[in-house]
Design an enzyme around this catalytic site. Structure first.
Site, short mmCIF file in Angstrom:
data_model
loop_
_atom_site.label_atom_id
_atom_site.label_comp_id
_atom_site.label_asym_id
_atom_site.label_seq_id
_atom_site.Cartn_x
_atom_site.Cartn_y
_atom_site.Cartn_z
N ASP A 194 0.85 -1.20 0.00
CA ASP A 194 0.00 0.00 0.00
C ASP A 194 0.88 1.24 0.00
OD1 ASP A 194 -2.18 1.91 0.80
OD2 ASP A 194 -3.31 0.06 1.08
N HIS A 241 -3.66 6.32 3.65
CA HIS A 241 -4.34 5.16 3.07
C HIS A 241 -3.79 3.85 3.63
CE1 HIS A 241 -5.46 2.27 -0.19
NE2 HIS A 241 -6.54 3.03 -0.26
N SER A 535 -11.02 -0.33 -1.10
CA SER A 535 -9.79 -0.36 -0.30
C SER A 535 -10.09 -0.70 1.15
CB SER A 535 -9.09 1.00 -0.33
OG SER A 535 -8.27 1.14 -1.46
#
Length: 604
Positions: A194, A241, A535
């Site tokens: 990621d 994220h 996600s």
């Protein structure tokens, strides 16, 4: 202090004439310019050639007679260089390398009998629909890795966690304490490919066992905008994220960061809170990365002994080299889980679409298919992916407070708002179309500007005009009741922005009646945030997989765990597999029970 520029008298004093005055920007704001218009990164199906025809590609080649994979790769890299290519990355275990090739070099390699395939080194993108975090910075380093907590509180159990039944597996009596002897992720390594992580966050320090940054080449996998500031000792943290997805998997009980008023002070807990995390950073702060970095990260994860790989990223097109890498990972006993994508299209993104990968779509907490979730062949399971609460960059989650006349007003900071607090007299700046909209009540000594939404004027223009009129804080009043306080943007970072929030239509109507009164506005950052996207659904499934595998890491394998997830999912759509929900919503308790039936009974 009021400021005016006298335009002077034309032709001397006139019997019926006077003078016009025009407000000038307050000192220090004269040259304030708008940030450039931002644009969301679109999926790129290929690495487009440059003007000279050069293109970034991934080359797969046949094994030679050299003794080691590294020697084989180095020998082929020499051939690529002699052909005029520039080698970017070597991936020895897969007989691959990435390079930048001219048209002539591509033609030369096409004639090479040892070349199996040449694939574009296409872009991949994060599959979350989140806003960037507030600017935050901290000194380099983190506390030494603590032991995992086993005691917390049930207030840490998020809606997503409960929806996939994770707490039913490791806290059957619902007392906020891990049940002894029950699977909670212990003994399983999950590799999160990621955007990196925030090593300061208390939720993740106990889980982290190793990382690598495939963008900068460092061995820490931190989510950074820049390595150091001008003083050389401060890190500027990037997007959250990767921190969010990692914490959904393995945030621990009782860790506790800074939470919103009224939320549990212990923060949140992950689906598999005692899982070990490996962090591979392949996405930059804008959520973009390259295919060869993903392939190299996948190789590294396997070298580190990862059982499961979680990828909340994707691209719109298939890639031969990438497919080969994931096929090999499955053959090597690794369970790969990836997001289907957020365009809402009837086409699953890659790598989720490969048969070797478990593709995960998103549903709401009501179990309804999320309209943005890509669907179709390759959708295997779904998980909660709308408004998911998890950890983010420390201080990165925007939170605003507005107070006036003893009342508190709910508000949302605008994206890229400055962080800070200010109290002052509130001035009505109308639609904020110009400096003069704030009227004579505006002074360069400072005030809180109230600005109405609308008029075809960008928010950044409204706020810039208010700042040039002297505002030290800005409140935007929404004009649509259905949107509440709204989620708006200043369109880019600027050192000139001031604390800026938006309020609902209802609050706006009240605040207009308080013009001239003292108003306090505070924009600060929390350590947890809500994010939406496939996600966010993916790490829920990853966490359940870790739970199931930790039931017996020695006897269970990737294929058995995969079967347990698929066979026990709660059917949400038409009976059986369907393109929107796949096999259904992942269910931890049922999957663990299924896996128990696969274990070999102990010898009498």
């Amino acid at each position: 202090m009021k400021r005016y520029a006298w335009l002077g008298l034309v032709g001397g004093l006139m019997a019926c004439g006077g003078s016009d005055d025009k407000p000038e920007p307050c000192p220090g704001t004269e040259a304030m310019s708008l940030p450039p218009m931002s644009s969301s990164a679109a999926y790129s199906s290929a690495a487009l050639p440059a003007e000279d025809g050069a293109q970034d590609v991934i080359i797969s080649f046949r094994q030679r007679v050299f003794a080691t994979a590294q020697a084989n790769t180095d020998a082929f890299a020499d051939e690529v260089t002699r052909a005029g290519g520039v080698v970017r990355r070597r991936i020895p275990s897969l007989n691959m390398l990435s390079a930048r090739l001219s048209p002539e070099a591509r033609e030369a390699l096409a004639r090479n009998p040892d070349v199996v395939s040449v694939s574009p080194n296409r872009k991949v993108h994060a599959l979350g629909l989140s806003r960037p975090p507030l600017p935050a910075q901290a000194l380099l380093g983190a506390e030494p890795r603590p032991a995992p907590n086993t005691v917390g509180s049930v207030g840490e159990y998020t809606e997503g966690l409960k929806m996939v039944q994770a707490n039913q597996v490791w806290d059957a009596n619902n007392d906020g304490v891990l049940d002894e002897g029950r699977p909670s992720g212990t003994g399983i390594k999950v590799c999160v490919i990621d955007s990196g992580w925030d090593n300061r966050h208390p939720e993740l320090q106990a889980a982290f066992i190793g990382g690598k940054d495939f963008i900068s080449g460092s061995a820490n996998a931190l989510a950074l905008d820049a390595q150091v500031d001008v003083a050389g000792n401060v890190l500027l943290w990037g997007g959250g994220h990767g921190t969010h997805t990692a914490a959904t998997i393995a945030a621990q009980l009782g860790a506790g960061g800074r939470v919103r008023l009224g939320d549990d002070p212990n923060g949140t807990v992950g689906v598999a809170p005692t899982t070990s995390l490996l962090i591979a950073r392949v996405l930059n702060e804008r959520g973009s990365g390259n295919t060869d970095d993903v392939i190299a990260a996948l190789e590294w994860c396997q070298q580190q002994g990862a059982n499961i790989v979680s990828l909340s990223l994707g691209a719109s097109s298939e890639n031969t080299a990438e497919k080969e890498a994931f096929d090999l990972a499955r053959a090597n006993g690794v369970l790969a889980i990836a997001a289907t994508g957020n365009s809402g299209a009837n086409k699953v993104a890659y790598p989720a679409r490969y048969d070797s990968v478990v593709g995960v779509g998103a549903v709401t907490f009501a179990g309804e298919w999320a309209s943005f979730s890509q669907y179709g062949e390759g959708t295997n399971l779904v998980g909660p992916g709308v408004g998911v609460l998890s950890a983010t960059i420390l201080g990165g989650a925007p939170y605003g407070e507005v107070a006036a006349s003893g009342q508190q007003f709910a508000s949302n900071p605008l994206e890229y708002s400055a962080v800070g607090a200010y109290s002052g007299r509130m001035v009505d700046c109308g639609l904020g179309g110009s400096i003069s909209d704030c009227g004579e009540a505006a002074t360069c000594d400072g005030f809180v500007a109230y600005v109405d939404r609308g008029g075809g004027i960008l928010f950044e223009e409204k706020v810039r005009n208010a700042i040039q009129a002297g505002a030290k804080a800005v409140i935007i009043g929404n004009h649509t009741a259905e949107e509440g306080a709204g989620n708006f943007t200043l369109n880019g970072p600027s050192s000139r922005w001031v604390p800026t929030v938006s309020v609902s239509l209802e609050s706006a109507n009240i605040l207009r009646g308080m013009v001239g009164q003292e108003v306090s506005l505070d924009v600060n950052g929390l350590d947890y945030t809500l994010q939406t996207g496939t996600s966010m659904a993916t790490p829920h499934v990853t966490g359940v997989a870790a739970l199931v595998w930790s039931l017996n890491p020695e006897q269970l394998d990737a294929e058995m765990v995969r079967s347990a997830l698929l066979e026990t999912a709660r059917d949400l759509g038409p009976t059986g597999w369907d393109p929107n929900y796949g096999e259904g919503l992942v269910q931890a308790a049922e999957a663990v029970e299924y896996a128990e039936g696969l274990l070999t009974p102990p010898a009498p």
